[in-house]
Write an enzyme that holds these catalytic residues in place. Sequence first.
Site, PDB file in Angstrom:
ATOM      1  N   ASP A 194      -9.181 -38.608 -24.159  1.00  0.00           N
ATOM      2  CA  ASP A 194      -8.918 -37.174 -24.025  1.00  0.00           C
ATOM      3  C   ASP A 194     -10.176 -36.366 -24.334  1.00  0.00           C
ATOM      4  O   ASP A 194     -11.145 -36.864 -24.928  1.00  0.00           O
ATOM      5  CB  ASP A 194      -7.769 -36.729 -24.927  1.00  0.00           C
ATOM      6  CG  ASP A 194      -8.066 -36.925 -26.407  1.00  0.00           C
ATOM      7  OD1 ASP A 194      -8.699 -37.937 -26.756  1.00  0.00           O
ATOM      8  OD2 ASP A 194      -7.646 -36.072 -27.217  1.00  0.00           O
ATOM      9  N   GLU A 238      -6.915 -37.814 -29.358  1.00  0.00           N
ATOM     10  CA  GLU A 238      -7.828 -37.879 -30.497  1.00  0.00           C
ATOM     11  C   GLU A 238      -8.287 -36.497 -30.923  1.00  0.00           C
ATOM     12  O   GLU A 238      -8.578 -36.266 -32.101  1.00  0.00           O
ATOM     13  CB  GLU A 238      -9.051 -38.739 -30.145  1.00  0.00           C
ATOM     14  CG  GLU A 238      -9.955 -39.070 -31.330  1.00  0.00           C
ATOM     15  CD  GLU A 238     -11.034 -38.033 -31.614  1.00  0.00           C
ATOM     16  OE1 GLU A 238     -11.645 -38.108 -32.703  1.00  0.00           O
ATOM     17  OE2 GLU A 238     -11.279 -37.142 -30.762  1.00  0.00           O
ATOM     18  N   GLU A 242     -17.898 -43.410 -30.344  1.00  0.00           N
ATOM     19  CA  GLU A 242     -18.237 -41.994 -30.514  1.00  0.00           C
ATOM     20  C   GLU A 242     -19.725 -41.774 -30.246  1.00  0.00           C
ATOM     21  O   GLU A 242     -20.544 -42.684 -30.426  1.00  0.00           O
ATOM     22  CB  GLU A 242     -17.884 -41.538 -31.930  1.00  0.00           C
ATOM     23  CG  GLU A 242     -16.390 -41.405 -32.202  1.00  0.00           C
ATOM     24  CD  GLU A 242     -15.781 -40.138 -31.622  1.00  0.00           C
ATOM     25  OE1 GLU A 242     -16.524 -39.324 -31.026  1.00  0.00           O
ATOM     26  OE2 GLU A 242     -14.556 -39.973 -31.752  1.00  0.00           O
TER      27      GLU A 242
END
Length: 358
Positions: free
Chosen positions: A71, A129, A158
């Site tokens: 997302d 998230e 990330e």
Amino acid sequence: MPLDLTASSPDITRAICDVPSESDQETALADLVEQAIGALPHLEVHRDGDTIVARTHLGRAQRVVIAGHIDTVPINANVPTRDIEIDGQSYIWGRGTVDMKAGVAVQLKLAAELVEPAVDITWLWYDHEEVAAELSGLTRLAANRPDLFEGDFAILGEPTAGIVEGGCNGTLRAIVRTKGVRAHSARSWIGENAIHAAAPILARLAEYRPRTISVDGLDYREGLNAVRVTGGVAGNVIPDLCEVEVNFRFAPSRSEEEAVAHVRSVLQGFDVEITDLSGGARPGLDAPLAQDFVRAVGGTPKPKYGWTDVARFSKLGVPAVNYGPGDALLAHHDEERVLVSQIEEVERGLRAWLMTSA
């Protein structure tokens, strides 16, 4: 169009970024991922809501979990992607390129191609998230299938600019309230101004000096800040309520209980309501697999200041690090963009380690 995992990782980045997947709208992208990954015979695939899990079962001595969220924060005229050049370097520009679809693209590419990795791998692509933790696909999956989190080491894709970032700070949010008595502003002496009463809260926060704390060789910077102030009912009414929202980013050496106690101590004498609390994660770099990983991908590990889902794995006893393409300073930015060379370098690093780790 189906997702082509034989394409390059930059091309896969472009393809999945061009499928809008703001939080709570991930289904279309999850469908494409499931369709592409589900066609691969070497992977066992599970779906939980819009979270897709794919696992190898090769009987290896160790298992690595590699995860990424699908997302994004809201789009702001920055989809579809486009290719741009800055100072002679090639970038892919657009929402999600940094946070964190470039990392997901690398993972999808490797999941398709690594049929015989040196470790067993659990690939995990999850929804929600970028919103409250209770909505996260990982929260749901942990309740429904906790066995899918099992592993000896975890990597979260990330954005870290291709440098390993160990652990993460914890985060706490609180509402600090002051109360007063309403009155007509022309006769303010009749009332008690709740906004004025909040001045000492802001003064304490302005005077607060955050610490830098070394945890397992990495220095984590803390921060305690007011992030929102609300109060008042009308332009001619003395306010009877003021709320100051406070965010505390705390080093992973502090427990959640210690973080709460610290905030209450700083704001002693005021009404403090804790509204959100997530503990941090220690670096996890002392694990043998982590040390092997750092040697393989190179660079000097850094701390992760923002909270990430490595904390979930750490809480389960799985050492975890952050590692992915993209400059975290451009995450959520209207000019979000990722270096093409960084996508390719992260793919090379992960591929080499997964094929040789033991």
